[in-house]
Design a protein around this motif. Structure first.
Motif, PDB file in Angstrom:
ATOM      1  N   SER A  15      -8.251  -5.243   4.633  1.00 43.22           N
ATOM      2  CA  SER A  15      -7.615  -4.312   4.438  1.00 43.22           C
ATOM      3  C   SER A  15      -8.232  -3.430   3.489  1.00 43.22           C
ATOM      4  O   SER A  15      -8.788  -3.886   2.427  1.00 43.22           O
ATOM      5  CB  SER A  15      -5.995  -4.231   4.090  1.00 43.22           C
ATOM      6  N   ARG A  16      -8.338  -2.092   3.434  1.00 40.53           N
ATOM      7  CA  ARG A  16      -8.937  -1.334   2.678  1.00 40.53           C
ATOM      8  C   ARG A  16      -8.506  -1.326   1.171  1.00 40.53           C
ATOM      9  O   ARG A  16      -9.304  -1.482   0.257  1.00 40.53           O
ATOM     10  CB  ARG A  16      -8.583   0.103   3.166  1.00 40.53           C
ATOM     11  N   GLU A  17      -7.266  -1.551   0.984  1.00 45.32           N
ATOM     12  CA  GLU A  17      -6.518  -1.404  -0.274  1.00 45.32           C
ATOM     13  C   GLU A  17      -6.591  -3.009  -0.924  1.00 45.32           C
ATOM     14  O   GLU A  17      -6.996  -3.236  -2.061  1.00 45.32           O
ATOM     15  CB  GLU A  17      -5.394  -0.813  -0.371  1.00 45.32           C
ATOM     16  N   ALA A  18      -6.505  -4.079  -0.241  1.00 40.28           N
ATOM     17  CA  ALA A  18      -6.575  -5.304  -0.610  1.00 40.28           C
ATOM     18  C   ALA A  18      -7.784  -6.209  -0.226  1.00 40.28           C
ATOM     19  O   ALA A  18      -8.079  -7.188  -1.149  1.00 40.28           O
ATOM     20  CB  ALA A  18      -5.491  -5.817  -0.019  1.00 40.28           C
ATOM     21  N   GLY A  19      -8.817  -5.693   0.568  1.00 42.82           N
ATOM     22  CA  GLY A  19     -10.003  -6.456   0.727  1.00 42.82           C
ATOM     23  C   GLY A  19     -10.036  -7.482   1.755  1.00 42.82           C
ATOM     24  O   GLY A  19      -9.175  -7.551   2.521  1.00 42.82           O
ATOM     25  N   ALA A  20     -10.705  -8.354   1.565  1.00 39.76           N
ATOM     26  CA  ALA A  20     -11.020  -9.493   2.464  1.00 39.76           C
ATOM     27  C   ALA A  20      -9.883 -10.692   2.353  1.00 39.76           C
ATOM     28  O   ALA A  20      -9.297 -11.058   1.077  1.00 39.76           O
ATOM     29  CB  ALA A  20     -12.295 -10.214   2.454  1.00 39.76           C
ATOM     30  N   PHE A  49     -14.705  -6.420  -1.451  1.00 44.72           N
ATOM     31  CA  PHE A  49     -14.869  -5.598  -0.588  1.00 44.72           C
ATOM     32  C   PHE A  49     -13.736  -4.447  -0.492  1.00 44.72           C
ATOM     33  O   PHE A  49     -13.913  -3.621   0.599  1.00 44.72           O
ATOM     34  CB  PHE A  49     -15.238  -5.893   0.723  1.00 44.72           C
ATOM     35  N   ALA A  50     -12.815  -4.523  -1.445  1.00 46.07           N
ATOM     36  CA  ALA A  50     -11.627  -3.540  -1.215  1.00 46.07           C
ATOM     37  C   ALA A  50     -11.971  -2.210  -1.710  1.00 46.07           C
ATOM     38  O   ALA A  50     -13.184  -1.847  -2.463  1.00 46.07           O
ATOM     39  CB  ALA A  50     -10.527  -3.916  -2.223  1.00 46.07           C
ATOM     40  N   ALA A  51     -11.573  -1.009  -1.281  1.00 50.41           N
ATOM     41  CA  ALA A  51     -11.783   0.303  -1.433  1.00 50.41           C
ATOM     42  C   ALA A  51     -10.387   0.977  -1.673  1.00 50.41           C
ATOM     43  O   ALA A  51      -9.918   1.760  -1.051  1.00 50.41           O
ATOM     44  CB  ALA A  51     -12.523   0.992  -0.503  1.00 50.41           C
TER      45      ALA A  51
END
Length: 125
Positions: A15-20, A49-51
């Motif tokens: 997920s974008r907010e939590a990452g892998a 890899f979170a953003a």
């Protein structure tokens, strides 16, 4: 034909907010014979890899759990289960970091077919 007594599951996600993230579980429905059950599971929310939104950092969470079930505990209609859990949670945005461990023993008594009473106690810290 009977199904296998062992079951393995592996999940991955992003997920974008939590990452892998990754989660795995293993279950044996006839552990050491006698219909005993044993399960192990764990998950990692890595933040890799979170953003997250600007000015925020990704949170991280790690969990591990196991349970053991014993049918015919002391008497035929009574079964027992013991579950152990542990987790670590780290959210730098809320300045929160905690560890938790728990144990939950339970008993299930079969009164009639498809009618049962259970008691359990959970302790975590």
């Amino acid at each position: 034909r009977e199904s296998s007594a062992r079951h393995v599951e592996l999940q991955t996600g992003y997920s974008r907010e939590a990452g892998a993230s990754v989660a795995a579980s293993w279950r044996h429905s006839n552990f050491a014979g006698g219909a005993r059950s044993l399960s192990l599971s764990g998950s990692v929310l890595s933040g890799l890899f979170a953003a997250p939104p600007s000015g925020q950092l990704a949170r991280k969470e790690y969990t591990l759990s196991t349970s053991f079930g014993q049918p015919y505990f002391l008497i035929r209609d009574l079964s027992a289960q013991l579950a152990l859990t542990g987790s670590v949670y780290d959210d730098p945005n809320l300045n929160t970091r905690y560890r938790q461990a728990g144990i939950t023993p339970s008993l299930l008594y079969e009164i009639l077919p498809f009618r049962a009473a259970s008691i359990q106690y959970g302790f975590s810290q």
